[in-house]
Design an enzyme around this catalytic site. Sequence first.
Site, PDB file in Angstrom:
ATOM      1  N   SER A 234       0.848  -1.193   0.000  1.00  0.00           N
ATOM      2  CA  SER A 234       0.000   0.000   0.000  1.00  0.00           C
ATOM      3  C   SER A 234       0.884   1.242   0.000  1.00  0.00           C
ATOM      4  CB  SER A 234      -0.863   0.043   1.268  1.00  0.00           C
ATOM      5  OG  SER A 234      -1.528   1.291   1.366  1.00  0.00           O
TER       6      SER A 234
ATOM      7  N   TYR B 113      -1.994  -0.443  10.458  1.00  0.00           N
ATOM      8  CA  TYR B 113      -2.041  -0.764   9.030  1.00  0.00           C
ATOM      9  C   TYR B 113      -0.786  -0.266   8.302  1.00  0.00           C
ATOM     10  CZ  TYR B 113      -3.690  -0.976   4.197  1.00  0.00           C
ATOM     11  OH  TYR B 113      -3.814  -1.248   2.855  1.00  0.00           O
TER      12      TYR B 113
HETATM   13  N1  LIG Z   1      -8.689  -0.406  -1.612  1.00  0.00           N
HETATM   14  C1  LIG Z   1      -7.662   0.330  -1.292  1.00  0.00           C
HETATM   15  O1  LIG Z   1      -7.774   1.561  -1.237  1.00  0.00           O
HETATM   16  C2  LIG Z   1      -6.334  -0.302  -1.020  1.00  0.00           C
HETATM   17  C3  LIG Z   1      -5.207   0.525  -1.012  1.00  0.00           C
HETATM   18  C4  LIG Z   1      -3.959  -0.031  -0.784  1.00  0.00           C
HETATM   19  C5  LIG Z   1      -3.849  -1.383  -0.562  1.00  0.00           C
HETATM   20  N2  LIG Z   1      -4.960  -2.171  -0.566  1.00  0.00           N
HETATM   21  C6  LIG Z   1      -4.769  -3.607  -0.306  1.00  0.00           C
HETATM   22  O2  LIG Z   1      -5.466  -4.367  -1.264  1.00  0.00           O
HETATM   23  C7  LIG Z   1      -5.774  -5.650  -0.705  1.00  0.00           C
HETATM   24  C8  LIG Z   1      -7.199  -5.999  -1.073  1.00  0.00           C
HETATM   25  O3  LIG Z   1      -8.065  -5.077  -0.473  1.00  0.00           O
HETATM   26  P1  LIG Z   1      -9.343  -4.479  -1.232  1.00  0.00           P
HETATM   27  O4  LIG Z   1      -9.126  -3.043  -1.393  1.00  0.00           O
HETATM   28  O5  LIG Z   1      -9.689  -5.314  -2.388  1.00  0.00           O
HETATM   29  O6  LIG Z   1     -10.435  -4.607  -0.054  1.00  0.00           O
HETATM   30  P2  LIG Z   1     -11.667  -5.619   0.156  1.00  0.00           P
HETATM   31  O7  LIG Z   1     -12.643  -5.418  -0.945  1.00  0.00           O
HETATM   32  O8  LIG Z   1     -12.083  -5.403   1.560  1.00  0.00           O
HETATM   33  O9  LIG Z   1     -11.004  -7.046  -0.020  1.00  0.00           O
HETATM   34  C9  LIG Z   1     -10.169  -7.601   0.961  1.00  0.00           C
HETATM   35  C10 LIG Z   1     -10.128  -9.084   0.754  1.00  0.00           C
HETATM   36  O10 LIG Z   1      -9.226  -9.667   1.707  1.00  0.00           O
HETATM   37  C11 LIG Z   1      -9.874 -10.787   2.272  1.00  0.00           C
HETATM   38  N3  LIG Z   1      -9.328 -11.165   3.570  1.00  0.00           N
HETATM   39  C12 LIG Z   1      -9.238 -10.426   4.705  1.00  0.00           C
HETATM   40  N4  LIG Z   1      -8.649 -11.163   5.675  1.00  0.00           N
HETATM   41  C13 LIG Z   1      -8.377 -12.372   5.132  1.00  0.00           C
HETATM   42  C14 LIG Z   1      -7.766 -13.562   5.609  1.00  0.00           C
HETATM   43  N5  LIG Z   1      -7.343 -13.684   6.881  1.00  0.00           N
HETATM   44  N6  LIG Z   1      -7.616 -14.611   4.744  1.00  0.00           N
HETATM   45  C15 LIG Z   1      -8.055 -14.533   3.478  1.00  0.00           C
HETATM   46  N7  LIG Z   1      -8.660 -13.447   2.978  1.00  0.00           N
HETATM   47  C16 LIG Z   1      -8.807 -12.380   3.792  1.00  0.00           C
HETATM   48  C17 LIG Z   1     -11.341 -10.398   2.342  1.00  0.00           C
HETATM   49  O11 LIG Z   1     -12.102 -11.572   2.466  1.00  0.00           O
HETATM   50  P3  LIG Z   1     -13.423 -11.737   3.378  1.00  0.00           P
HETATM   51  O12 LIG Z   1     -14.552 -11.577   2.410  1.00  0.00           O
HETATM   52  O13 LIG Z   1     -13.302 -13.109   3.934  1.00  0.00           O
HETATM   53  O14 LIG Z   1     -13.373 -10.667   4.441  1.00  0.00           O
HETATM   54  C18 LIG Z   1     -11.494  -9.739   0.972  1.00  0.00           C
HETATM   55  O15 LIG Z   1     -11.661 -10.710  -0.037  1.00  0.00           O
HETATM   56  C19 LIG Z   1      -5.490  -5.538   0.795  1.00  0.00           C
HETATM   57  O16 LIG Z   1      -4.259  -6.170   1.086  1.00  0.00           O
HETATM   58  C20 LIG Z   1      -5.370  -4.042   1.019  1.00  0.00           C
HETATM   59  O17 LIG Z   1      -4.534  -3.738   2.110  1.00  0.00           O
HETATM   60  C21 LIG Z   1      -6.189  -1.659  -0.789  1.00  0.00           C
END
Ligand SMILES: NC(=O)c1ccc[n+]([C@@H]2O[C@H](COP(=O)([O-])OP(=O)(O)OC[C@H]3O[C@@H](n4cnc5c(N)ncnc54)[C@H](OP(=O)(O)O)[C@@H]3O)[C@@H](O)[C@H]2O)c1
Length: 282
Positions: free
Chosen positions: A135, A148
Amino acid sequence: MSSPQIWLITGTSSGLGAAFVKAVIARGGKVIATARNVDSILHLKALGAETLQLDVSSSQEELNKKAQEAISIHGKIDVLVNNAGYVQFGTVEETTIEEWNQQYQTNVFGTLNTTRAFLPHLRHNKSGTIIFNGSMAAWDGVPTAGAYCSSKAALHYAVESLSREVARFGIKTLLIEPGTFRTNFLSAQSQKRAVPKYNDYEEINVAISGEYDKLAGNQTGDPQKAAELVVDVVKGENGAGGRKWPSSLLLGSDAVDLIRKRCQETLRELDEWEVLSRSTDV
Ligand SMILES: NC(=O)c1ccc[n+]([C@@H]2O[C@H](COP(=O)([O-])OP(=O)(O)OC[C@H]3O[C@@H](n4cnc5c(N)ncnc54)[C@H](OP(=O)(O)O)[C@@H]3O)[C@@H](O)[C@H]2O)c1
């Protein structure tokens, strides 16, 4: 014709993980989509993905078993995408060590344990790519998001070390550092918030949570475009072909702006203090 690449992706129930599944399949790859609750990703089968239950915070032993199960589906894995993660909000003083442990157990240790589970297979094959979803937060300690930001900073440097360790085996790592993307990330069901304890922090808690509440649904990044760019980079195609492999691939103009500013500030500070910093040499 070369055989399709086999990708395993964690956290595909929503957001960037789900976008990766679609982007890889659209480009002719095969996907093993994984999630904590496999029922939440059954719809991905209709796209052609295989599905597998996988919680990245499980024990190493359990993750090793999952890796064997995953490898047996198509006989190999070419690309591992460590995508799963979430954000724990709360000031350093008001968050508990349990909340920090859980944050690190998913974002850092879970990611590294999942990687360890697949590394013997990739080393044996002398090829493979491991993608890490970091991130832009790794570059900026946002108040109320210390758990985080620090988890993503830890991941940044762990991946840098790993990358220099495994290049000799023909394994590449790709650390992506997204800005804000329009996913479920800031939704009530994904994020965690510490219980506020002290009035002294009320102002900052209210101000920052207000900013994130406003941001939810209005983030600048398009998850599908991000996933497509990452597939381009891995395949060396389209605009990503012919460039030097990045040590960190920033995604989104907010990430580019923030990190450029941070680098400039770091250089300015280094210059201002250089004489004194150097004065401590023997
Ligand atoms: N969106 C942003 O602005 C942003 C920015 C920078 C980095 N990121 C990174 O991108 C990645 C994906 O996030 P996203 O933005 O797509 O958010 P999201 O829509 O909330 O997706 C997060 C995913 O991670 C899964 N997850 C959480 N804990 C888990 C575990 N212990 N084992 C397996 N799966 C797990 C969730 O599954 P469940 O359905 O089971 O909860 C969900 O599928 C993350 O690493 C986040 O830090 C996101």
